[in-house]
Design a protein around this motif. Structure first.
Motif, PDB file in Angstrom:
ATOM      1  N   LEU A 162      63.092  89.725   7.226  1.00  0.00           N
ATOM      2  CA  LEU A 162      61.591  90.341   7.368  1.00  0.00           C
ATOM      3  C   LEU A 162      60.741  89.511   7.890  1.00  0.00           C
ATOM      4  N   PRO A 163      59.619  89.969   8.659  1.00  0.00           N
ATOM      5  CA  PRO A 163      58.703  88.974   8.988  1.00  0.00           C
ATOM      6  C   PRO A 163      57.620  88.878   7.756  1.00  0.00           C
ATOM      7  N   VAL A 164      56.637  88.293   7.805  1.00  0.00           N
ATOM      8  CA  VAL A 164      55.791  88.051   6.549  1.00  0.00           C
ATOM      9  C   VAL A 164      55.318  89.338   6.185  1.00  0.00           C
ATOM     10  N   PRO A 165      54.890  89.511   5.115  1.00  0.00           N
ATOM     11  CA  PRO A 165      54.270  90.834   4.485  1.00  0.00           C
ATOM     12  C   PRO A 165      52.999  91.219   5.364  1.00  0.00           C
ATOM     13  N   GLY A 166      53.064  92.419   5.755  1.00  0.00           N
ATOM     14  CA  GLY A 166      52.128  92.780   6.497  1.00  0.00           C
ATOM     15  C   GLY A 166      52.140  93.017   7.927  1.00  0.00           C
ATOM     16  N   ALA A 167      53.334  92.432   8.491  1.00  0.00           N
ATOM     17  CA  ALA A 167      53.530  92.130   9.677  1.00  0.00           C
ATOM     18  C   ALA A 167      54.639  92.693  10.318  1.00  0.00           C
ATOM     19  N   GLU A 168      54.741  93.020  11.677  1.00  0.00           N
ATOM     20  CA  GLU A 168      55.894  93.248  12.259  1.00  0.00           C
ATOM     21  C   GLU A 168      56.008  92.712  13.562  1.00  0.00           C
ATOM     22  N   LEU A 169      57.382  92.467  14.057  1.00  0.00           N
ATOM     23  CA  LEU A 169      57.398  91.466  15.178  1.00  0.00           C
ATOM     24  C   LEU A 169      57.055  92.573  16.710  1.00  0.00           C
ATOM     25  N   THR A 170      56.245  92.076  17.404  1.00  0.00           N
ATOM     26  CA  THR A 170      55.594  92.745  18.588  1.00  0.00           C
ATOM     27  C   THR A 170      56.260  91.775  19.698  1.00  0.00           C
ATOM     28  N   LEU A 171      56.648  92.341  20.981  1.00  0.00           N
ATOM     29  CA  LEU A 171      56.887  91.804  22.040  1.00  0.00           C
ATOM     30  C   LEU A 171      55.419  91.342  22.690  1.00  0.00           C
ATOM     31  N   ASP A 172      55.479  89.938  22.779  1.00  0.00           N
ATOM     32  CA  ASP A 172      53.964  89.452  23.121  1.00  0.00           C
ATOM     33  C   ASP A 172      53.728  88.963  24.351  1.00  0.00           C
ATOM     34  N   SER A 173      54.674  88.364  24.949  1.00  0.00           N
ATOM     35  CA  SER A 173      54.572  87.736  26.193  1.00  0.00           C
ATOM     36  C   SER A 173      56.040  87.322  26.735  1.00  0.00           C
ATOM     37  N   VAL A 174      55.813  87.029  28.001  1.00  0.00           N
ATOM     38  CA  VAL A 174      57.014  86.483  28.816  1.00  0.00           C
ATOM     39  C   VAL A 174      56.541  85.080  29.203  1.00  0.00           C
ATOM     40  N   VAL A 175      57.644  83.792  28.740  1.00  0.00           N
ATOM     41  CA  VAL A 175      57.441  82.445  29.270  1.00  0.00           C
ATOM     42  C   VAL A 175      58.337  82.032  30.156  1.00  0.00           C
ATOM     43  N   GLU A 176      58.089  81.814  31.390  1.00  0.00           N
ATOM     44  CA  GLU A 176      58.997  81.239  32.279  1.00  0.00           C
ATOM     45  C   GLU A 176      59.381  79.852  31.904  1.00  0.00           C
ATOM     46  N   SER A 177      60.742  79.631  31.680  1.00  0.00           N
ATOM     47  CA  SER A 177      61.312  78.339  31.307  1.00  0.00           C
ATOM     48  C   SER A 177      62.481  78.127  32.282  1.00  0.00           C
ATOM     49  N   GLY A 178      63.598  77.698  31.905  1.00  0.00           N
ATOM     50  CA  GLY A 178      64.695  77.795  32.752  1.00  0.00           C
ATOM     51  C   GLY A 178      65.329  79.111  32.945  1.00  0.00           C
ATOM     52  N   ALA A 179      64.838  80.068  31.826  1.00  0.00           N
ATOM     53  CA  ALA A 179      65.250  81.325  31.751  1.00  0.00           C
ATOM     54  C   ALA A 179      63.799  82.099  31.573  1.00  0.00           C
ATOM     55  N   PRO A 180      63.819  83.341  31.717  1.00  0.00           N
ATOM     56  CA  PRO A 180      62.507  84.007  31.407  1.00  0.00           C
ATOM     57  C   PRO A 180      62.454  84.268  29.882  1.00  0.00           C
ATOM     58  N   LEU A 181      61.836  84.023  28.909  1.00  0.00           N
ATOM     59  CA  LEU A 181      62.005  84.095  27.685  1.00  0.00           C
ATOM     60  C   LEU A 181      60.980  85.147  27.154  1.00  0.00           C
ATOM     61  N   ALA A 182      61.577  86.016  26.400  1.00  0.00           N
ATOM     62  CA  ALA A 182      60.920  87.219  25.606  1.00  0.00           C
ATOM     63  C   ALA A 182      60.410  86.423  24.156  1.00  0.00           C
ATOM     64  N   ILE A 183      58.849  86.523  24.181  1.00  0.00           N
ATOM     65  CA  ILE A 183      58.519  85.806  22.965  1.00  0.00           C
ATOM     66  C   ILE A 183      57.883  87.083  21.950  1.00  0.00           C
ATOM     67  N   TRP A 184      58.592  87.229  21.046  1.00  0.00           N
ATOM     68  CA  TRP A 184      58.112  88.218  19.956  1.00  0.00           C
ATOM     69  C   TRP A 184      57.480  87.598  18.932  1.00  0.00           C
ATOM     70  N   ALA A 185      56.087  87.944  18.529  1.00  0.00           N
ATOM     71  CA  ALA A 185      55.218  87.265  17.589  1.00  0.00           C
ATOM     72  C   ALA A 185      54.912  88.351  16.348  1.00  0.00           C
ATOM     73  N   ALA A 186      54.772  87.764  15.172  1.00  0.00           N
ATOM     74  CA  ALA A 186      54.274  88.653  14.200  1.00  0.00           C
ATOM     75  C   ALA A 186      52.970  89.099  14.246  1.00  0.00           C
ATOM     76  N   GLN A 187      52.594  90.272  14.278  1.00  0.00           N
ATOM     77  CA  GLN A 187      51.379  90.989  14.323  1.00  0.00           C
ATOM     78  C   GLN A 187      50.985  91.861  13.308  1.00  0.00           C
ATOM     79  N   ALA A 188      49.860  92.150  12.743  1.00  0.00           N
ATOM     80  CA  ALA A 188      49.409  92.945  11.597  1.00  0.00           C
ATOM     81  C   ALA A 188      50.043  94.512  11.941  1.00  0.00           C
ATOM     82  N   ALA A 189      50.431  95.218  11.007  1.00  0.00           N
ATOM     83  CA  ALA A 189      50.994  96.444  11.008  1.00  0.00           C
ATOM     84  C   ALA A 189      50.024  97.335  10.590  1.00  0.00           C
ATOM     85  N   GLU A 190      49.997  98.880  10.848  1.00  0.00           N
ATOM     86  CA  GLU A 190      49.143  99.740  10.035  1.00  0.00           C
ATOM     87  C   GLU A 190      50.305 100.909   9.699  1.00  0.00           C
TER      88      GLU A 190
END
Length: 471
Positions: free
Chosen positions: A291-319
């Motif tokens: 699980l993510p930290v209490p009170g959060a859920e993983l959200t598709l935050d951004s795409v970072v271009e590297s050797g491959a296009p990287l999908a960045i999921w980050a913990a954000q507050a949930a309701e």
């Protein structure tokens, strides 16, 4: 049902999409009391036992209160209790009734769930005349007092918090319906599969874990007549693993385990029970750590271009998760053609006297309060707590009850509890169990088809609860 549940074609992911963590948002309080039975109490739960009084305790027994006060401001109290099973309706009603009165709650606001250890004190005041039985009435009074004290403390301590729900997998439980030379036995059947789901609620306040709720379906029958100590069985070591890792109480509630038990059981070796508990405890921790930290859920935050296009999921507050409601209903279940006690005594005349007396005692107690007419009104408690549903009933349903509910409501975490608010030795087997002459089928007073009627009733109850919209 929400749009995700009704959709048959998943849409493409988009930035900002969350991985939803089902949750219950409420004021939450936790409290615990030690309820280890006194040395010398009657603990004869097995026919072959040639002893009657306990001679010690393998691990502590606990009563843990979880108070949940959701957006409707109505308190709901779950008491997770290390205990065997209620042998008479009067004893269960006496303990639960005293707790209801002491806490000022209505019947639908309290769920008292027994772990079903088979190495605990006998919970039957009618056995007070037997060796060790003189301690039973006082122990039942102590249980009620512990429930009141812990319940009050939990209610007084309730603060805004979360229960976040997840599932894990544990292979401790196995099918225990083995046929040998045409005889139906109660023991590990390596040819059959078993439900391995662990349902887990992580309780937190202000981002700190304050408790863990564990719901798993497996008979605590590791320890049997060879052990003269009371024990919570595998639940004790499981609790130790989780509590050491989280620094918070762990509540265990028994699932729909009518045909499920450990592969290795009926032993006096407490090391086996502890090993079983560690296997479940590590499964719980594996699920919690995903699980993510209490009170959060993983959200598709951004795409970072590297050797491959990287999908960045980050913990954000949930309701969300604030809706709450409850249901206390009953379903009419059919009875078998029940033999008289004299007929049972004749049928069992060739088995050893200790086992015969144990069987006759259970049959006698069952007829006192639960069976009051040609059918049985079997009670069911259900709570909706945010995104989750908690269901409890007093019998020992086969695991099909919980697997059908999960199939029917795949997006809803559902805690299914046997041995809740009533007599705990009324089996609800499958029709196939009746056909093969399983112990659970000839021991229960209920007729074939009772499990299916309970399933349909609970599905209807849960349907009504989950269709209610958030407030």
């Amino acid at each position: 049902m929400n749009d995700v549940q009704n959709s048959t074609t998943p849409r493409a992911a988009r930035v900002g999409d969350p991985i939803r963590v089902p949750r219950t948002a409420a004021r939450i309080g936790i409290a615990r009391r030690d309820i280890t039975p006194p040395v010398g109490i009657r603990a004869k739960n097995w026919g072959p036992a040639d002893w009657e009084r306990s001679e010690g305790a393998h691990r502590p027994f606990t009563l843990t209160a979880l108070a949940v006060i959701a957006s409707d401001d109505r308190p709901r109290m779950l008491l997770a209790v290390d205990g065997t099973w209620w042998r008479r309706v009067a004893d269960e009603q006496g303990v639960r009734g005293a707790i209801l009165d002491g806490l000022g709650l209505d019947a639908e606001q309290l769920i008292l769930s027994l772990s079903h250890t088979h190495a605990g004190a006998v919970l039957c005041a009618a056995d007070a005349h037997l060796p060790g039985g003189e301690l039973i009435p006082g122990y039942l009074e102590a249980l009620a007092a512990a429930g009141i004290e812990a319940g009050r403390e939990a209610l007084d301590a309730a603060k805004p918090g979360l229960i976040e729900w997840t599932t894990g997998r544990c292979t401790l439980a196995a099918n225990r319906e083995l046929d040998l030379d045409g005889r139906a036995l109660v023991g590990y059947n390596p040819a059959a599969s078993a439900d391995d789901t662990v349902t887990i609620g992580r309780v937190s306040i202000d981002g700190a874990v304050t408790a863990t709720l564990v719901n798993y379906a497996c008979h605590p029958t590791t320890l049997a007549w060879q052990s003269r100590e009371v024990s919570p069985d595998y639940v004790g070591a499981m609790r130790e693993i989780v509590e050491q890792a989280t620094d918070a109480p762990c509540l265990f509630v028994q699932g729909a385990s009518g045909e499920l038990a450990p592969r290795e059981q009926y032993t006096g070796d407490v090391a086996v029970a502890d090993r079983h508990g560690r296997s479940l405890g590590h499964a719980v921790m594996a699920a919690l750590d995903s699980l993510p930290v209490p009170g959060a859920e993983l959200t598709l935050d951004s795409v970072v271009e590297s050797g491959a296009p990287l999908a960045i999921w980050a913990a954000q507050a949930a309701e969300g998760g604030a809706v709450a409601s409850e249901s206390m209903t009953s379903v009419e279940l059919p009875l078998r053609d029940l033999p008289t006690l004299d007929e049972l005594a004749e049928e069992w005349r060739d088995i050893d006297p200790r086992s015969r007396d144990e069987r006759l005692g259970r049959a006698r107690n069952l007829r006192d309060g639960y069976i009051t007419g040609p059918t049985v009104q079997h009670p069911v408690w259900a709570w909706r707590l945010g995104d989750a549903v908690i269901v409890g009933h007093p019998g020992e349903a086969y695991s099909r009850l919980q697997t059908r509910l999960r199939t029917r409501f795949p997006e809803t975490p559902i805690v299914v509890m046997n041995l809740t608010n009533g007599p705990g030795f009324v089996y609800l087997p499958t029709r196939e169990a009746y056909q093969r002459g399983a112990y659970q089928a000839w021991q229960t007073p209920l007729a074939a088809g009772a499990l299916e009627l309970l399933e349909e009733h609970v599905i209807a109850v849960v349907s009504e609860l989950v269709e209610q919209r958030p407030l």
